[in-house]
Design a protein around this motif. Structure first.
Motif, short mmCIF file in Angstrom:
data_model
loop_
_atom_site.label_atom_id
_atom_site.label_comp_id
_atom_site.label_asym_id
_atom_site.label_seq_id
_atom_site.Cartn_x
_atom_site.Cartn_y
_atom_site.Cartn_z
N THR A 183 17.37 42.21 68.98
CA THR A 183 17.02 40.82 69.29
C THR A 183 15.97 40.30 68.31
N PRO A 187 26.66 38.64 69.60
CA PRO A 187 25.44 38.68 68.77
C PRO A 187 25.61 37.98 67.43
N TYR A 206 12.69 31.78 72.91
CA TYR A 206 13.43 32.95 72.42
C TYR A 206 12.57 34.21 72.53
N ALA A 253 18.25 40.23 74.89
CA ALA A 253 18.69 41.56 74.45
C ALA A 253 19.74 42.11 75.40
N ALA A 266 13.09 37.38 75.23
CA ALA A 266 13.65 38.39 74.32
C ALA A 266 14.32 39.52 75.08
#
Length: 465
Positions: free
Chosen positions: A66, A125, A40, A48, A44
């Protein structure tokens, strides 16, 4: 009265299997947890773009969001540590670790299958954040159980070495995530990586999780927990229940433990996870260059963990962990200045990030055993899990968010160095309270019981100099 029936005697070869099995079963869950958190962090910027940056949005702002999702998952770790830790101290380490690995595997695999912002809009998200929350809950329950079984099964005089395997598999997980990310960045085009390639590392968690489940189903319950479950425990020749420490004592030990490892948490995530995004967004490095630097830092981290755990069994947890915190405190700013220097060779920069990772490893190696020695059996899973989860929630989970947002607002590129210097300096003060002889003797069983024989210790839970 409950009659305790002793276990049947084992053959010599069988007697050594439970400790080794505990190492493997505990380690594999940690590997999966940190593999995913590493992936992750390494992806990133890609995450994002796919989940937090609508068409025409600001890339840096998307990266901040993020990391906010990243931090939110960490803040659910203490909740997971409290809930699963309480269960683990009541019903056993084994069944709770089985439940935790199932939850962790499901949440991580589903991240790789999520629709992106382009497909479902603003729901993307939120779906990602929900799965990150589930991961935070499961990760909160993982550490306390894994360290409990490793240290409670450890032979005399080898708790530091056995506990160090928890931190070592953290390094392996981060390296595994970095390796997969680097491989995908090499064999896939940038477009393919951004479109679908980033999903593969998350989906790979499914077979790993099934393997971890199989190992934990074969795990035995620890002798310490079985002994604590006998309410007719004999203390000093009289029959009496094994006492539970007062909540206030446990709370003080949790806060002290979190302080002792905050430098490890902050420096570990800054150097080992946040570094790729920092190098890309602030220093203009490519994705491949950033990953190579992170792999080198993680190699240094991995190289020092097991020797640090072993050494702490010989000379104590305090001198080894103090050395690590002091090294990071004095070297963080020079390290970052070196990385910013365009005239320095890649070899010199590689040696510097390797050394930085190794310094963090000096704290991470003895850290699990140090936390286990702070709490008696009846609250060990909960106590050490909460200390670790709280420290990581504040100082690891927020590292990317704090660093990225502060750089965005101030333009100060040395923020990562300031962050690690301050946190490790505070850890130094907390580590000074460690006693020099906590690595000797068995783990405590009850309140103030330092020797496991009911003789007691006037310093109680979380004792210090």
């Amino acid at each position: 009265m409950t009659v305790s029936i002793p276990d049947p005697p084992r053959a010599t070869g069988e007697a050594v299997r439970p400790p080794r099995r505990a190492l493997v079963a505990g380690s594999v869950g940690n590997f999966i947890e940190w593999y995913e958190f590493g992936v992750y962090g390494y992806f990133a910027t890609v995450i994002a773009a796919n989940f937090f940056t609508p068409e025409g949005g600001n890339d840096l702002e998307g990266l901040v969001k993020t990391y906010a999702s990243f931090a939110l998952a960490f803040f659910f770790r203490p909740i997971g540590a409290a809930v699963f830790g309480r269960l683990g101290d009541r019903i056993g380490r084994r069944p709770v670790l089985i439940l935790v690995v199932l939850l962790m595997t499901a949440a991580t695999t589903l991240i790789g299958l999520l629709p992106t912002y382009d497909t479902v809009g603003a729901a993307a998200p939120w779906l990602l954040t929900f799965l990150r929350v589930l991961q935070g809950l499961s990760a909160g329950g993982e550490f306390g159980g894994a360290v409990s079984i490793m240290t409670e099964f450890a032979p005399d005089g080898r708790r530091g070495l056995y506990g160090a395997w928890q931190s070592f598999t953290v390094a392996l997980g981060l390296l595994g995530g970095a390796g997969v990310a680097a491989l995908l960045a090499t064999v896939l085009s940038e477009q393919a990586l951004n479109d679908w390639g980033w999903r593969l590392p998350f989906v790979l968690t499914l077979p790993m999780g099934l393997g971890a489940l199989w190992l934990r189903l074969r795990l035995e319950e620890t002798p310490a927990f079985r002994g604590a479950g006998d309410t007719d425990k004999r203390v000093g020749g009289a029959v009496a229940p094994l006492p539970t420490p007062p909540a206030a004592e446990v709370a003080r030990a949790i806060v002290l433990g979190a302080g002792r490892i905050m430098g490890w948490a902050a420096a570990g995530y800054t150097f080992l996870v946040v570094l790729p995004s920092y190098l890309q967004s602030t220093l203009g490095a490519s994705f491949r260059q950033a990953l190579i630097a992170t792999v080198v830092a993680n190699l240094g981290f991995a190289a020092s963990i097991i020797p640090a755990g072993w050494l702490s069994d010989r000379i104590g947890r305090r001198p080894v962990m103090l050395a690590g915190a002091a090294l990071v405190t004095v070297s963080a700013i020079p390290l970052l200045n070196l990385l910013q220097d365009t005239d320095r060779s890649n070899l010199v920069k590689g040696m510097a990030v390797f050394a930085a990772g190794a310094a963090v490893g000096l704290m991470a190696g003895p850290g699990p055993a140090m936390l286990a020695e702070m709490f008696p059996t009846r609250v060990r899973y909960t106590g050490l899990g909460l200390a670790y989860a709280l420290s990581n929630a504040v100082f690891s989970g927020c590292a990317g968010l704090i660093i990225t947002k502060t750089i965005e607002r101030t333009g100060e590129v040395d923020i990562p160095a300031y962050y690690t210097t301050v946190t490790c300096a505070i850890s130094l003060l907390a580590l000074l309270t460690l006693r020099g002889d906590d690595h000797r003797g068995p783990l405590r069983e009850g309140r103030g019981d330092r020797h496991g024989d009911g003789r007691g210790d006037e310093r109680g839970v979380g004792r210090c100099e």
